[in-house]
Scaffold this motif. Structure first.
Motif, PDB file in Angstrom:
ATOM      1  N   THR A   1      -3.956  12.288  -3.097  1.00  0.00           N
ATOM      2  CA  THR A   1      -4.134  10.852  -3.300  1.00  0.00           C
ATOM      3  C   THR A   1      -3.018  10.342  -4.202  1.00  0.00           C
ATOM      4  O   THR A   1      -2.681  10.971  -5.206  1.00  0.00           O
TER       5      THR A   1
ATOM      6  N   THR B   1      -3.661   5.477  -1.734  1.00  0.00           N
ATOM      7  CA  THR B   1      -3.617   6.021  -0.371  1.00  0.00           C
ATOM      8  C   THR B   1      -3.878   7.517  -0.448  1.00  0.00           C
ATOM      9  O   THR B   1      -3.432   8.181  -1.389  1.00  0.00           O
TER      10      THR B   1
ATOM     11  N   CYS C   1       5.659   9.614  -2.255  1.00  0.00           N
ATOM     12  CA  CYS C   1       4.776   8.448  -2.272  1.00  0.00           C
ATOM     13  C   CYS C   1       5.619   7.249  -2.704  1.00  0.00           C
ATOM     14  O   CYS C   1       6.250   7.280  -3.763  1.00  0.00           O
TER      15      CYS C   1
ATOM     16  N   LYS D   1       0.851  -1.191   0.000  1.00  0.00           N
ATOM     17  CA  LYS D   1       0.000   0.000   0.000  1.00  0.00           C
ATOM     18  C   LYS D   1       0.885   1.239   0.000  1.00  0.00           C
ATOM     19  O   LYS D   1       1.823   1.346   0.789  1.00  0.00           O
TER      20      LYS D   1
ATOM     21  N   ASN E   1       2.770   4.587   0.628  1.00  0.00           N
ATOM     22  CA  ASN E   1       3.028   5.353   1.848  1.00  0.00           C
ATOM     23  C   ASN E   1       3.337   6.795   1.460  1.00  0.00           C
ATOM     24  O   ASN E   1       4.265   7.055   0.689  1.00  0.00           O
TER      25      ASN E   1
END
Length: 312
Positions: free
Chosen positions: A219, A231, A167, A146, A148
């Motif tokens: 996002t 995320t 990210c 996922k 971060n």
């Protein structure tokens, strides 16, 4: 006998028919190619379909089946109902269905990614011939973690906050891409990848530099082979507003210093001379009062002379 030229309508009709057949052929080929693609995730069990199925009246003994990659590396081969060859990389990971020749691979590895060719030969009493030869492509994917999202404040002021937003995601395959939105508006990330080889898991990092004037939502999505993981994070503008103090000018400092010096001198002089003047005034007042008392206590001279004369 002279040949008559083809009428223009007939020629146009032939052209349209030719184009139509070509389009149908392309569509059929595209549909066939779409059916020959199999997707699987790392560690799962996957079946690669072959192009032939044995009728119930026959057995595997009448067939030769070859599963190979790149037309040179034999994955698995059967002849007369027995396994005659298997690549060492697929040892204990592959098996073949004895009716429809489906090649099963478990667990799937990233190196299994690529095209596979199934060749089926039928062996009769007189000779053998190829029944079918077809290729199926295996796409192996590995899930990314996922994403971060982190944000580091570089500079800030009362009006805005400058941030470096990162990210990151890791451990996935194939090579991914990063997309994202800032308050539902698309943004472009500065992306970098890390991987040991083209058949190794990827680590990906995207970076943005933002000038935030208010609280915003960002996002980040990592997309790979039709899959995606996202995320979101709320970025808050820094509220600690520190107004820098302006140092006073040289003239103000000079004037203030002079005023302070004069005030101190005035206090010093007042403390030094004012008590003396008060005391001297007190002393003069006291002397005048004593003199008046003395004058009042003196006997008048004329009265004294009169008394003396009367006694004589």
């Amino acid at each position: 006998m002279a040949c008559l030229p083809i009428a223009p309508p007939a020629l146009a009709l032939r052209r349209w028919l030719g184009h139509g057949l070509f389009v149908l052929l392309c569509l059929s080929l595209g549909y066939a190619l779409e059916k020959k693609v199999v997707k699987s995730k790392l560690g799962e069990k996957v079946g690669l379909p072959c192009c032939h199925e044995i009728p119930s009246s026959e057995s595997l003994h009448n067939y030769r089946v070859y599963w190979q990659t790149n037309t040179t590396e034999v994955v698995l081969a059967y002849a007369e109902g027995k396994e005659i060859s298997k690549h060492k990389r697929y040892e204990n990971r592959t098996e073949m269905d004895s009716r429809n020749f489906t090649l099963w691979i478990s667990p799937v590895e990233i190196l299994d990614n690529g095209p596979y060719q199934c060749v089926v030969q039928h062996k009769s009493s007189q000779n053998s011939f190829v029944l079918c030869d077809e290729t199926v492509t295996l796409f192996v994917t590995a899930d990314f973690s996922k994403p971060n999202i982190t944000a580091d404040v570089s500079t800030y002021s009362c009006e805005s906050t400058e941030m470096v937003v990162s990210c990151s995601s890791h451990g996935g395959f194939p090579k991914p891409k990063i997309s994202g939105t800032l308050n539902n508006v698309s943004v472009v990330w500065n992306i970098s990848w890390v991987s040991e080889s083209s058949f190794s898991p990827y680590n990906i990092t995207g970076e943005l530099r933002l000038n935030v004037t208010k609280d915003v939502s960002i996002t980040c999505s990592v997309e790979y082979n039709g899959f995606a993981k996202s995320t979101s994070l709320l970025l808050k503008k820094t509220n600690n507003c520190i107004v820098p103090t302006v140092p006073p000018s040289y003239n103000v400092i000079t004037a203030s210093s002079i005023i302070i010096i004069i005030f101190l001198l005035a206090i010093t002089l007042a403390a030094r001379y004012l008590p003396r003047r008060v005391c001297s005034h007190c002393c003069k007042t006291q002397d005048s009062v004593e003199e008046g008392v003395k004058e009042c206590t003196k006997t008048p001279l004329s009265s004294k002379v009169t008394s003396e004369t009367s006694s004589v």
